[in-house]
Design a protein around this motif. Structure first.
Motif, short mmCIF file in Angstrom:
data_model
loop_
_atom_site.label_atom_id
_atom_site.label_comp_id
_atom_site.label_asym_id
_atom_site.label_seq_id
_atom_site.Cartn_x
_atom_site.Cartn_y
_atom_site.Cartn_z
N PHE A 72 -4.28 2.27 0.02
CA PHE A 72 -4.48 1.50 1.24
C PHE A 72 -5.83 0.81 1.25
O PHE A 72 -5.94 -0.34 1.72
N GLY A 73 -6.86 1.47 0.74
CA GLY A 73 -8.18 0.84 0.70
C GLY A 73 -8.20 -0.39 -0.18
O GLY A 73 -8.69 -1.46 0.22
N THR A 74 -7.66 -0.27 -1.39
CA THR A 74 -7.64 -1.41 -2.30
C THR A 74 -6.78 -2.54 -1.76
O THR A 74 -7.17 -3.73 -1.79
N THR A 75 -5.61 -2.20 -1.24
CA THR A 75 -4.70 -3.23 -0.74
C THR A 75 -5.31 -4.01 0.41
O THR A 75 -5.33 -5.25 0.40
N TYR A 76 -5.79 -3.30 1.41
CA TYR A 76 -6.28 -4.00 2.60
C TYR A 76 -7.63 -4.67 2.36
O TYR A 76 -7.95 -5.69 2.99
N LEU A 77 -8.43 -4.13 1.44
CA LEU A 77 -9.68 -4.81 1.10
C LEU A 77 -9.40 -6.15 0.44
O LEU A 77 -9.94 -7.19 0.85
N PHE A 80 -9.90 6.39 -8.78
CA PHE A 80 -10.67 5.16 -8.79
C PHE A 80 -11.26 4.85 -10.16
O PHE A 80 -11.99 3.86 -10.32
N VAL A 123 -6.14 6.88 -0.10
CA VAL A 123 -7.38 6.11 0.07
C VAL A 123 -7.42 4.95 -0.93
O VAL A 123 -7.77 3.82 -0.58
N TRP A 124 -7.05 5.25 -2.18
CA TRP A 124 -7.08 4.20 -3.21
C TRP A 124 -6.06 3.10 -2.91
O TRP A 124 -6.40 1.91 -2.97
N ALA A 154 0.83 -1.21 0.00
CA ALA A 154 0.00 0.00 0.00
C ALA A 154 0.86 1.26 0.00
O ALA A 154 0.54 2.23 -0.69
N SER A 193 -7.74 -8.60 2.91
CA SER A 193 -8.71 -9.22 3.82
C SER A 193 -9.55 -10.26 3.10
O SER A 193 -9.80 -11.35 3.64
#
Length: 245
Positions: A154-159, A119, A151-152, A57, A162
């Motif tokens: 870290f959000g994409t990576t951790y989503l 995005f 946001v893009w 990320a 998970s």
């Protein structure tokens, strides 16, 4: 994407991080590259433990912010003619129609197009150069660019990290459940087939004496209720001849 993930898995983690930052950074400068595919593949790779999600990320965010800033500077210096030349070189991604849609998005949303453009595939490529060509104030651009990139990335990576971890755990559990179900299905089908075979065998054995009795009376014998033979069929229905008239 599976091929990209397999290829990345053969590289050292440090090279993967540099590759993520480099591909996303060059894409953000205005060159069509599969930055999102690289990020998604690396995030799923992190779910297997090959690389660390926080570094994936961080590399993606760094590449996005720096690449967009360089793209902004290029667009600011080259202006719209630069975008037109890029459109001629990459007509499928940066042609006149795509450029017109990107300009319309900037006209409608202003600097928020930079944030949300991260995005969207088209704006992710054009946001930096287009903002520079349109002389968007850099401070406003930098705030929207940094916020969107963080946001893009870290959000994409951790989503995806998970989801990948959950899928791996779920598939591990479902493999045991599938094995148990397969064994139960095999035992159940075997029991049912054996029971069916016993029923057919019993039915064949029960019809033996009756068949023998019918054969003894002859092929034209009729059987009435109670198991008694009614004699030959012509005794039940005598043939009328002309002498009876």
């Amino acid at each position: 994407m599976i091929d990209v993930q397999h290829w990345l898995s053969a590289l050292p983690p440090g090279v993967v991080y540099l590759l993520v930052a480099g591909v996303i950074g060059v894409e953000s400068m205005g060159v069509p590259l599969p930055g999102e595919i690289v990020l998604v593949s690396s995030a799923l790779l992190a779910a297997t433990g090959v690389v660390e999600p926080e570094w994936v990320a961080t590399a993606a965010a760094f590449g996005a912010i720096v690449g967009d800033s360089i793209g902004y500077a290029i667009g600011r210096r080259g202006g719209r003619p630069l975008l037109v030349r890029l459109g001629r070189r990459f007509p499928k991604h940066l042609g006149p129609a795509q450029l017109a849609r990107a300009e319309q998005s900037f006209a409608r949303h202003g600097v928020w197009a930079v944030f949300f453009g991260r995005f969207v595939a088209l704006l992710r490529i054009l946001a930096g150069p287009l903002a520079g060509a349109l002389h968007v104030p850099y401070r406003r651009f930098l705030v929207a660019n940094a916020a969107g990139g963080l946001v893009w990335a870290f959000g994409t990576t951790y989503l995806l990290y998970s989801v990948g971890r959950a899928a791996e755990h779920w598939l591990k559990d479902i493999s045991w459940a599938g094995l148990v179900l397969a064994v139960l299905a095999g035992l159940g089908s075997t029991w049912w087939l054996r029971r069916r075979a016993h029923r057919i065998e019993a039915a064949d054995a029960g019809s033996g004496p009756e068949a023998a009795e019918v054969a003894a009376d002859g092929p034209s014998a009729a059987v009435v209720p109670g198991g008694r033979s009614a004699g030959p069929a012509h005794d039940l229905d005598p043939v009328r001849t002309g002498d009876e008239h």
